[in-house]
Design an enzyme around this catalytic site. Structure first.
Site, mmCIF file in Angstrom:
data_model
loop_
_atom_site.group_PDB
_atom_site.id
_atom_site.type_symbol
_atom_site.label_atom_id
_atom_site.label_comp_id
_atom_site.label_asym_id
_atom_site.label_seq_id
_atom_site.Cartn_x
_atom_site.Cartn_y
_atom_site.Cartn_z
ATOM 1 N N ASP A 171 3.953 1.953 -38.193
ATOM 2 C CA ASP A 171 2.616 1.363 -38.362
ATOM 3 C C ASP A 171 1.653 2.394 -38.938
ATOM 4 O O ASP A 171 1.954 3.587 -39.002
ATOM 5 C CB ASP A 171 2.092 0.715 -37.070
ATOM 6 C CG ASP A 171 1.988 1.672 -35.909
ATOM 7 O OD1 ASP A 171 1.716 2.866 -36.143
ATOM 8 O OD2 ASP A 171 2.173 1.224 -34.763
ATOM 9 N N LYS A 176 1.841 -2.807 -40.365
ATOM 10 C CA LYS A 176 2.134 -3.689 -39.220
ATOM 11 C C LYS A 176 0.943 -4.582 -38.941
ATOM 12 O O LYS A 176 -0.200 -4.134 -39.017
ATOM 13 C CB LYS A 176 2.458 -2.818 -37.996
ATOM 14 C CG LYS A 176 2.540 -3.537 -36.667
ATOM 15 C CD LYS A 176 3.155 -2.637 -35.604
ATOM 16 C CE LYS A 176 2.301 -2.523 -34.387
ATOM 17 N NZ LYS A 176 2.871 -1.626 -33.371
ATOM 18 N N HIS A 204 -0.876 8.578 -27.091
ATOM 19 C CA HIS A 204 -0.907 7.540 -28.128
ATOM 20 C C HIS A 204 -1.870 7.881 -29.272
ATOM 21 O O HIS A 204 -1.525 7.795 -30.439
ATOM 22 C CB HIS A 204 -1.267 6.204 -27.495
ATOM 23 C CG HIS A 204 -1.359 5.102 -28.480
ATOM 24 N ND1 HIS A 204 -0.277 4.696 -29.223
ATOM 25 C CD2 HIS A 204 -2.414 4.337 -28.887
ATOM 26 C CE1 HIS A 204 -0.644 3.724 -30.032
ATOM 27 N NE2 HIS A 204 -1.934 3.496 -29.853
ATOM 28 N N ASP A 206 8.039 6.876 -33.548
ATOM 29 C CA ASP A 206 6.953 6.198 -32.829
ATOM 30 C C ASP A 206 6.738 6.876 -31.481
ATOM 31 O O ASP A 206 7.577 7.664 -31.033
ATOM 32 C CB ASP A 206 7.287 4.706 -32.652
ATOM 33 C CG ASP A 206 6.029 3.838 -32.596
ATOM 34 O OD1 ASP A 206 4.924 4.404 -32.472
ATOM 35 O OD2 ASP A 206 6.155 2.599 -32.654
ATOM 36 N N GLY A 229 10.058 -3.600 -28.033
ATOM 37 C CA GLY A 229 11.007 -3.297 -29.110
ATOM 38 C C GLY A 229 10.634 -4.000 -30.406
ATOM 39 O O GLY A 229 11.239 -3.758 -31.453
ATOM 40 N N GLY A 230 9.608 -4.867 -30.359
ATOM 41 C CA GLY A 230 9.211 -5.646 -31.533
ATOM 42 C C GLY A 230 8.859 -4.768 -32.732
ATOM 43 O O GLY A 230 9.371 -4.988 -33.841
ATOM 44 N N GLU A 234 0.857 -1.195 0.000
ATOM 45 C CA GLU A 234 0.000 0.000 0.000
ATOM 46 C C GLU A 234 0.885 1.234 0.000
ATOM 47 O O GLU A 234 2.032 1.195 0.449
ATOM 48 C CB GLU A 234 -0.867 0.028 1.275
ATOM 49 C CG GLU A 234 -2.089 -0.830 1.182
ATOM 50 C CD GLU A 234 -2.972 -0.707 2.421
ATOM 51 O OE1 GLU A 234 -2.898 0.320 3.130
ATOM 52 O OE2 GLU A 234 -3.730 -1.660 2.683
ATOM 53 N N ARG A 251 -0.697 -6.804 -35.980
ATOM 54 C CA ARG A 251 -0.636 -7.181 -34.563
ATOM 55 C C ARG A 251 -1.260 -8.554 -34.364
ATOM 56 O O ARG A 251 -2.204 -8.905 -35.043
ATOM 57 C CB ARG A 251 -1.476 -6.200 -33.726
ATOM 58 C CG ARG A 251 -0.824 -4.894 -33.509
ATOM 59 C CD ARG A 251 -1.534 -4.172 -32.364
ATOM 60 N NE ARG A 251 -1.031 -2.805 -32.245
ATOM 61 C CZ ARG A 251 -1.511 -1.791 -32.925
ATOM 62 N NH1 ARG A 251 -2.491 -1.966 -33.778
ATOM 63 N NH2 ARG A 251 -1.003 -0.583 -32.767
ATOM 64 N N ARG A 308 -2.595 3.059 -24.651
ATOM 65 C CA ARG A 308 -2.797 2.179 -25.803
ATOM 66 C C ARG A 308 -4.087 1.370 -25.678
ATOM 67 O O ARG A 308 -4.599 0.848 -26.642
ATOM 68 C CB ARG A 308 -1.587 1.237 -25.970
ATOM 69 C CG ARG A 308 -0.385 1.954 -26.558
ATOM 70 C CD ARG A 308 0.846 1.094 -26.575
ATOM 71 N NE ARG A 308 1.467 0.980 -25.268
ATOM 72 C CZ ARG A 308 2.664 0.431 -25.053
ATOM 73 N NH1 ARG A 308 3.343 -0.062 -26.067
ATOM 74 N NH2 ARG A 308 3.181 0.376 -23.842
HETATM 75 C C1 R5P Z 1 1.489 0.957 -31.120
HETATM 76 O O1 R5P Z 1 0.499 1.315 -31.744
HETATM 77 C C2 R5P Z 1 2.493 1.882 -30.561
HETATM 78 O O2 R5P Z 1 2.507 3.102 -31.236
HETATM 79 C C3 R5P Z 1 3.888 1.278 -30.533
HETATM 80 O O3 R5P Z 1 4.306 1.054 -31.863
HETATM 81 C C4 R5P Z 1 3.924 -0.041 -29.803
HETATM 82 O O4 R5P Z 1 3.096 -0.041 -28.702
HETATM 83 C C5 R5P Z 1 5.339 -0.396 -29.400
HETATM 84 O O5 R5P Z 1 5.343 -1.558 -28.624
HETATM 85 P P1 R5P Z 1 6.431 -2.685 -28.800
HETATM 86 O O6 R5P Z 1 7.775 -2.041 -28.576
HETATM 87 O O7 R5P Z 1 6.095 -3.706 -27.748
HETATM 88 O O8 R5P Z 1 6.284 -3.246 -30.175
#
Ligand code: R5P
Length: 312
Positions: free
Chosen positions: A172, A199, A128, A227, A233-234, A37, A201, A94
């Site tokens: 993306d 991209k 975002h 971004d 980092g994917g 807490e 997902r 997000r």
């Molecule tokens: C997604 O729409 C965001 O703008 C980022 O591209 C994303 O969330 C990055 O996350 P990660 O590094 O896990 O791919």
């Protein structure tokens, strides 16, 4: 009078803002109990003052979020005139729609909490999706760090910078507008094109995505991936690989928030990206630091905004 408080999320940033405003951080106590807490106490008189609290909602996300709520409650109980939330990184942003049937919409819940606890105004950076600003029914301002990031990139490219040799790339479909805004700061006008990566997902698995296709020309150019957030980092690494495959000469990244997962830094360090330009919206813990990461401060942008309250 303006009083500035810091949560425990990023005290270095708060300190920098205080110095720029030529004020001291106001006194508060944040206690964490052994059962996890948290308790917040305001340790100076704030009656009729305008009080700003700086606290990113970053890892540990829920802990920092709860602290922010409790700061506001404590300040209200001490009869602050106004409570301003400076949330440099808005975790949960997000989760702004039901990506799949049955999901919660977390950002809407957090905004309702912020409003009902009593914040008078909320600031954030490079949210975002800018449409989220419409969910707020209190004054809200989304500041941007894209100008300081673009200046930093331009400085690094130095004399080699010219519009024909540099291309801005959105990793993306959702980031095209952000990339264009970054490009405006970089090139100083609107006469450039944005390359875009398609991209895909995998919504059923966390942190899974792939780069399917690249629209635009990156061949023999310096590609700058723009971004808002890096976590696993994917997104960034897949985008960088595709740029390389399509002939990019060098790859840089300009990412506002480094809300990193612990596995990301070594992967990004090993990737085709030469340098990641980012900001200090999130406190960089030593174990998340890596050589290619380069931080630029957003303190002056916050200080500039808070100056408007200083002589009220
Ligand atoms: C997604 O729409 C965001 O703008 C980022 O591209 C994303 O969330 C990055 O996350 P990660 O590094 O896990 O791919």
């Amino acid at each position: 009078m303006l009083k500035l408080f810091s949560g425990t999320g990023n005290p270095d940033l708060s300190q920098e803002v205080a110095q720029l405003l030529k004020i001291s951080l106001s006194a508060s106590e944040v206690v964490r109990f052994e059962n996890s807490e948290v308790r917040v106490r305001i340790e100076e008189d704030v009656k009729n003052d305008i009080c700003a609290v700086i606290q990113p909602i970053a890892n540990p996300t829920d802990t920092n979020l709860m602290e922010m709520f409790l700061f506001c409650d404590a300040l209200r109980r001490q009869e602050a005139h106004k409570v301003i939330g400076i949330i440099p990184y808005f975790g949960y942003a997000r989760q702004d729609i039901q990506h799949r049937e049955g999901e919660c919409v977390s950002i809407s819940v957090i905004i309702r909490f912020l409003e009902s606890i009593g914040f008078n105004k909320v600031y954030t950076f490079d949210l975002h999706d800018e449409a989220t600003s419409g969910v707020f029914s209190i004054p809200f301002k989304d500041l941007t760090s894209l100008n300081v990031l673009a200046n930093d990139v331009k400085k690094t490219l130095g004399k080699s910078f010219n519009r024909d040799s540099v291309v801005v790339v959105s990793p993306d479909q959702g980031g095209i507008e952000r990339t264009r805004n970054f490009g405006r700061f970089l090139y100083g006008d609107d006469y450039f094109s944005v390359s875009v990566i398609e991209k895909k997902r995998d919504l059923a698995h966390i942190h899974q995505s792939g780069a399917l296709n690249l629209f635009g020309d990156v061949k023999d150019k310096v590609a700058i991936l723009v971004d808002d957030i890096i976590t696993s980092g994917g997104t960034l690494i897949h985008a960088a690989n595709l740029c390389k495959e399509k002939g990019a000469k060098k790859i840089f990244a300009a990412i506002v928030h480094h809300d990193l997962s612990i596995k990301a830094p070594p992967k990004i360090q090993e990737s085709a990206i030469e340098k990641v330009f980012t900001t200090n919206t999130v406190k960089l813990k030593p174990e998340y630091n890596f050589e290619k990461l380069h931080e630029v401060s957003i303190a002056s942008i916050i200080a500039e905004e808070l100056k408007t309250f200083k002589n009220v």
